[in-house]
Scaffold this active site. Structure first.
Site, PDB file in Angstrom:
ATOM      1  N   ASP A  67       0.747  -1.089  -0.034  1.00  0.00           N
ATOM      2  CA  ASP A  67      -0.011   0.053   0.089  1.00  0.00           C
ATOM      3  C   ASP A  67       0.855   1.392   0.049  1.00  0.00           C
ATOM      4  OD1 ASP A  67       1.056  -0.280   2.361  1.00  0.00           O
ATOM      5  OD2 ASP A  67      -0.837  -0.754   3.425  1.00  0.00           O
ATOM      6  N   GLU A 143      -9.461  -1.705   6.162  1.00  0.00           N
ATOM      7  CA  GLU A 143     -10.100  -1.495   7.350  1.00  0.00           C
ATOM      8  C   GLU A 143     -11.227  -2.271   7.424  1.00  0.00           C
ATOM      9  OE1 GLU A 143      -8.257  -0.068   9.255  1.00  0.00           O
ATOM     10  OE2 GLU A 143      -7.696   2.017   8.504  1.00  0.00           O
TER      11      GLU A 143
END
Ligand code: GLP
Length: 258
Positions: A67, A143
């Site tokens: 990421d 998340e």
């Protein structure tokens, strides 16, 4: 999932670093998925040490990071590009043209996400993916409530992740709110996964990841679906596990057959 409980953080770090190095020695052209965060810094130190001792060369590996923050250019000191250069790439013989990290400053972040997913596939996929875990159970920047089959895309950071990661920035207002991250589906496509979690602040996420339920509420619980996932823990991170006797009976002192 192999649950490997070590009696110290140092032992868990050494074990996971050795595992990765073993894989590179066995397949010098392997494709590694890499992670960032405080937990993996000592893992990279140990990998660098093996290189300095001439026990391994990384000159033929290919890497893909999980990421990057949207809006940060590769030379930004808080970017994951910068982190990787500082902790691993700049200290070994890894060829920079063989490393990939999503570009957080891409003009079109959605297009960049599609390009990144395609680049991983074009390479034949990831042989071994290194992961850390967030206190809320996130992997990469997936998340809670991330789709379990998601691919590379833009994700908004959870408030608790913004708070946790603000320790690296001058103040919390500077922490980017968006990221480009491999999806959970992308991560599950890796042929092998090794995850490290250290310390008390990870013990609840570790419990939810390993003993379930499988749920988007804890993104790391998706590893329960993976046939070759290994989780390296210190005793403190393992302290909430209810089946600890079992894990220790199967893998005494975190030992795993090679
Ligand atoms: C970040 C990264 C994750 C990492 C997590 C935990 O949010 N995107 O890949 O696992 O932090 O970091 P730490 O090891 O510093 O607790």
């Amino acid at each position: 999932m192999k649950v490997l409980i070590h009696d110290s953080a140092e032992a868990a770090v050494a074990a996971i670093a050795n595992r990765i190095v073993e894989k590179v020695i066995a397949k010098p052209t392997c494709v590694l998925g890499l992670a960032t965060g405080g937990t993996v810094e000592p893992v990279y130190d140990a990998m660098v040490q093996k290189y300095e001792q001439q026990k391994v060369s990384y000159s033929r590996i290919r890497t893909f990071n999980l990421d990057e923050y949207v809006g940060l250019s590769p030379d930004h000191p808080m970017s994951y590009h910068h982190f990787m250069e500082k902790h691993l790439f700049g200290r070994t013989d890894i060829k920079s043209e063989n490393t990939s990290i999503p570009f957080g400053n891409a003009v079109n972040p959605n297009e960049e996400a599609r390009r990144y997913e395609a680049a991983i596939k074009q390479c034949g996929g990831i042989d071994c993916q290194l992961l850390g875990i967030g206190e809320n159970g996130h992997i990469g920047f997936n998340e809670p409530t991330s789709s379990l089959s998601s691919t590379v895309r833009i994700k908004t950071l959870a408030p608790e992740t913004v708070r946790a990661n603000s320790r690296y920035f001058k103040n919390i207002a500077e922490v980017p709110r968006l990221s480009i991250t491999m999806g959970i589906g992308t991560i599950l496509c890796a042929r092998e996964i090794v995850l490290i979690a250290i310390g008390d602040n990870k013990s609840k996420a570790v419990l939810e990841m390993i003993e379930g339920p499988l749920s988007a509420r804890c993104p790391a619980s998706a590893l329960q679906l993976h046939p070759h996932a290994e989780v390296y823990l210190d005793e403190v991170a393992a302290s909430q596990l209810t089946l600890r006797d079992y894990y220790e009976a199967v893998h005494p002192n975190g030992k795993v057959e090679s």
